[in-house]
Design an enzyme around this catalytic site. Sequence first.
Site, short mmCIF file in Angstrom:
data_model
loop_
_atom_site.label_atom_id
_atom_site.label_comp_id
_atom_site.label_asym_id
_atom_site.label_seq_id
_atom_site.Cartn_x
_atom_site.Cartn_y
_atom_site.Cartn_z
N SER A 50 -7.70 -1.03 13.50
CA SER A 50 -7.49 -2.11 14.47
C SER A 50 -7.01 -1.52 15.80
O SER A 50 -6.65 -0.34 15.87
CB SER A 50 -6.44 -3.09 13.94
OG SER A 50 -5.17 -2.45 13.93
N ASP A 82 -11.83 -2.80 13.71
CA ASP A 82 -11.48 -4.15 13.24
C ASP A 82 -10.94 -4.97 14.41
O ASP A 82 -10.04 -4.53 15.13
CB ASP A 82 -10.40 -3.99 12.15
CG ASP A 82 -10.12 -5.28 11.41
OD1 ASP A 82 -11.02 -6.13 11.32
OD2 ASP A 82 -8.98 -5.43 10.90
N HIS A 184 -5.29 -14.39 7.98
CA HIS A 184 -4.64 -13.09 7.78
C HIS A 184 -3.21 -13.25 7.24
O HIS A 184 -2.63 -14.32 7.35
CB HIS A 184 -4.58 -12.33 9.11
CG HIS A 184 -5.92 -11.96 9.64
ND1 HIS A 184 -6.42 -12.45 10.83
CD2 HIS A 184 -6.90 -11.17 9.13
CE1 HIS A 184 -7.63 -11.95 11.03
NE2 HIS A 184 -7.95 -11.17 10.01
N SER A 223 -6.92 -10.58 1.31
CA SER A 223 -5.84 -10.11 0.43
C SER A 223 -5.45 -11.21 -0.54
O SER A 223 -5.38 -12.39 -0.18
CB SER A 223 -4.63 -9.69 1.27
OG SER A 223 -4.83 -8.40 1.80
N ARG A 269 -0.28 -3.21 2.56
CA ARG A 269 1.07 -3.20 3.13
C ARG A 269 2.11 -3.59 2.09
O ARG A 269 3.20 -3.00 2.03
CB ARG A 269 1.15 -4.20 4.30
CG ARG A 269 0.24 -3.85 5.45
CD ARG A 269 0.33 -4.88 6.55
NE ARG A 269 -0.58 -4.56 7.65
CZ ARG A 269 -0.57 -5.15 8.84
NH1 ARG A 269 0.28 -6.12 9.08
NH2 ARG A 269 -1.42 -4.79 9.77
N ARG A 290 8.87 12.34 1.42
CA ARG A 290 7.83 12.55 0.40
C ARG A 290 8.19 11.86 -0.90
O ARG A 290 7.30 11.47 -1.66
CB ARG A 290 7.65 14.06 0.15
CG ARG A 290 7.07 14.78 1.35
CD ARG A 290 7.13 16.27 1.16
NE ARG A 290 8.51 16.75 1.05
CZ ARG A 290 8.85 18.04 0.96
NH1 ARG A 290 7.93 18.96 0.97
NH2 ARG A 290 10.11 18.39 0.87
#
Length: 320
Positions: A50, A82, A184, A223, A269, A290
């Site tokens: 995006s 996007d 969205h 989603s 997300r 990490r």
Amino acid sequence: MPLTHTRDLFAKALKGKYALGAFNVNNMELIQAIVEACEEEKAPLILQISKGARQYANPVYLKKLIEAAISLTNIPIAVHLDHGDTFELCKQCIDEGFTSVMIDASHEPFDKNVEITRRVVEYAHKHNCVVEAELGHLVGAQFDEGEAGGGFSTGGHYTHPAEAVRFVKESGCDSLAVAIGNSHGAYKFKGEQHLDLDRLKAIKNALLEAGLGDYPLVLHGASSVPAHLVAEVNKYGGKMPDARGVPESDIEVARRTGCTKVNIDTDLRIAMTAGIRKVFAEKPSEFDPRKYLGPARAMVKELVRHKVKNVLCCAGHAFD
Ligand code: G3H
Ligand code: 13P
Ligand code: ZN
């Protein structure tokens, strides 16, 4: 393997009657998780970027990360812009070698949307790129007035079948994002959790009857906001009350009805957030990125495996 063209992925998906997952990426961990999942599931893949992702990561970083992914895997990968909001942004991405761009002028009146889209199409087609456009308006649950809402098309917020035909013919776009109650984010529905799948069928049929063939449609806002991931976020200190997505059964019908590209960002997300929150809650003394980005990446990978295998059914089609 070099970048695969979006056009080729679409042609195979239409023939094989599966949907392509178009996953949004912003950073290395997301790219690795998605690519590894698709590699293990032998799924073709669209990585999409995006305007916000370009601003966050810098276009050069994203380009190099995707180049690295492509050099390390043999699955076909296409790169897509996007929600491009201007001709200039689309042109930049076309010039950078994206295999497809979306021009989203869906907030404009019909004629203006056609005009802006056509300008992008003309440039893109001269430069070996294909174009997704949008007709109708994707609104969040709180603004969804269905047919009555908005002044964007005859269908209100929703895409009107006859207008979709006119729009595709006049703009020359290669695929069309539809508004059928989709939106969205993580809060998609106030009441009933359903897309207007009859409208989707009507749009697909109208395009077919108008001589546009098996025309590819795109489902944004796909989603499903998995309950188990939201529960995990909330369990570890998050606050996502009433988060709700599109039932996966609706996505499956959308796939069978002709949504060839299915956009997923929010679920990635949420998976990433759930992974990070769990480590932060269980190991508050941990400070090595990490150690929390790794588990988060693993959760995104699991999610993508599930999507391509059980929902989009593109798993196993990478080398068709
Ligand atoms: O449709 C929007 C995508 O989820 C990208 O979101 O603009 O926050 O990067 P973004
Ligand atoms: P979600 O917010 O449902 O993931 O939709 C993503 C999308 O449509 C990106 O264009
Ligand atoms: Zn979208």
